[in-house]
Design an enzyme around this catalytic site. Structure first.
Site, PDB file in Angstrom:
ATOM      1  CG  HIS A  85      -2.194   0.931   0.938  1.00 41.71           C
ATOM      2  ND1 HIS A  85      -2.025   2.349   1.458  1.00 41.71           N
ATOM      3  CD2 HIS A  85      -3.262   0.677   0.529  1.00 41.71           C
ATOM      4  CE1 HIS A  85      -3.050   2.741   1.109  1.00 41.71           C
ATOM      5  NE2 HIS A  85      -4.044   1.807   0.574  1.00 41.71           N
TER       6      HIS A  85
ATOM      7  CG  ASP B 148      -8.487  -4.619  -2.431  1.00 41.67           C
ATOM      8  OD1 ASP B 148      -9.720  -4.525  -2.262  1.00 41.67           O
ATOM      9  OD2 ASP B 148      -7.818  -3.711  -3.136  1.00 41.67           O
TER      10      ASP B 148
END
Ligand code: CMC
Length: 432
Positions: free
Chosen positions: A308, A366
């Site tokens: 991320h 996710d």
């Protein structure tokens, strides 16, 4: 208190430039470089916005080092535990959690706007049956601007609010219809007696010939998915919505562009890509082969659902989604699910591998949300559409914040030009 400043010395003989430093309520200070070009003739260079705050905002706060995510100051863990998606929508749009009366009237307004104009329903027929639901959503959400001429004056706060209600209310209907069209079943219209999450499941899974009652475990899990995806400060799709909106474009066009941006596999499309990757790996025995592929610089291969831009220790949404994943699989008797076991093994190996540790690559939201959605019976092609449905409230809250700011300007980045210098067209052309 004296204004904090930063002094920029360009080492070119010119006088040092004083730049103001601005402080928010939390997070790093920012150097205000708005006057830099005027004073130095120079731009700053920051592709991907690695060091650039593009706007002020009071909606969502992230501390990536500590794994903190707050909506309007409230930790995501507390919101996921004590609130439902409608509370969170109200909070993001209004700044405070609703009283029971406020929640009731907000919920009623959202329900009143959940139907689609019948003319809009015809748009679905223009798509191929095998169109990806995200492609359908980009088109149909964009088309909403052709249906609400009555409220397109974005300078009017009441019109902005009405458009926001319409978008939050209609996205589940549009997403579910995109799915029904894809599988060739009749559209199911919204049912106002149901909660937001339950209604979506009803529109996705019920058929006219049978009674459908959603499993409460599934409803709760979907509601949590919606809460965790509702906003995420200036991510790529939200920044897209803001940039499109900065030209004065209407909110339906802005949200449609947000959906387009979200679709990419580096952003919201990662949940679908992650599930496809797990299917492709197929078995624990093949994990090493894929880890080797990731490490091969020439392969450009990435583990979907890892890494991320902002979270460098852990993604707090992933922690909550991992919990939900265990709960859902246990309650539905799926804890031996092949892909879930594969995912846990992949997670373990990656978390112990120096490649991932040194780059601070952790599973993101996710990584688990795809497994949860699959356990809920949601087909892979709908994963990103559900993310879009959840993020719509964040997009409209951020868009409204921008348009309400008297200082807002059209977004217009500059560039470092590296093309040909000025030249004359060849003589042969000037004679033609
Ligand atoms: N698998 C393997 N290596 C990776 C991954 C990954 N998923 N992500 C980053 N790296 C490596 C990358 O190759 C680079 O290595 P090196 O320094 O040797 O060149 C290093 O880590 C830094 O990568 P980056 O591309 O500079 O990092 P970024 O901050 O620009 O990218 C990201 C962030 C999310 C786009 C990226 O981690 C990625 O592509 N992840 C996979 C897609 C994904 O899961 N996206 C969902 C994000 S969370 C949901 C959302 O908010 O949208």
């Amino acid at each position: 208190m004296a204004q904090k400043t930063a002094t920029l010395n360009l080492n070119n003989g010119s006088a040092p430039i004083e730049l103001p430093i601005l402080s928010g309520t939390m997070g790093p200070d920012v150097i205000d470089i708005r006057a830099l070009h005027k004073q130095s003739g120079m731009f700053t260079y920051d592709p991907g916005y690695l060091s650039t705050a593009s706007n002020r905002s009071s909606i969502t706060f992230i501390d990536g080092e500590k794994g903190i995510l707050l909506y309007r100051g409230y930790p995501i863990e507390q919101l996921a535990m004590h609130c439902d998606f409608i509370d969170v929508c109200y909070l993001l749009m209004n700044g405070e959690l609703p009283t029971p009366e406020q929640k009731n009237s907000f919920d009623t307004i959202i329900k009143e706007h959940s139907m689609l104009h019948e003319q809009l329903v015809r748009f679905f027929n223009g798509f191929r049956r095998d169109a990806h639901p995200m492609a359908v959503m980009v088109g149909v959400v964009g088309a909403l601007s052709a249906f609400y001429h009555d409220a397109l004056d974005i300078s009017d706060p009441d019109y902005r609010q009405k458009s926001a209600f319409r978008l939050v209310a209609k996205l589940p209907t549009i997403a579910a219809m995109a799915y029904k069209y894809n599988i060739g079943q009749p559209y199911v219209y919204p049912k106002n007696s149901l909660s937001y999450a339950e209604n979506f499941l009803h529109m996705m899974f019920s058929v006219p010939s049978e009674e459908y009652v959603a499993n409460p475990v599934i409803v709760r899990a979907l509601d949590r998915i919606l809460i965790l995806h509702a906003d995420h400060e200036q991510n790529a799709s939200t920044s897209t919505v803001r940039l499109v909106g900065s030209s004065g474009a209407n909110p339906f066009a802005c949200v449609s562009s947000g959906i387009s941006c979200l679709w990419g596999p580096a952003h919201g499309g990662a949940n679908e890509a992650c599930l496809n990757m797990l299917e492709e790996i197929g078995d624990v025995s093949r994990i090493d082969e894929y880890i080797k592929r990731v490490k091969d610089k020439d392969s450009n291969y990435r583990l979907m659902g890892f890494g991320h831009r902002v979270y460098k220790n852990f993604d707090p949404r992933a922690k909550l989604m991992r919990e939900t994943c265990h709960e859902v699989l246990n309650e539905l008797g799926l804890h031996n699910d092949r892909l879930f076991r594969l995912a846990l093994q992949l997670e373990k190996i990656a978390l112990e591998d120096d490649y991932f540790i040194s780059r601070k690559l952790y599973p993101n939201v996710d990584f688990y949300s795809g497994i949860v959605q699959r356990a809920l019976g949601i087909p892979t092609i709908m994963f990103t559409a559900i993310f879009a449905m959840a993020r719509t409230v964040g997009w409209v809250a951020q868009w409204n914040e921008m348009v309400s700011d008297p200082d807002y300007k059209i977004g217009r980045p500059r560039q470092l030009y590296e093309g040909a210098t000025m030249r004359d067209i060849p003589a042969a052309y000037s004679k033609r």
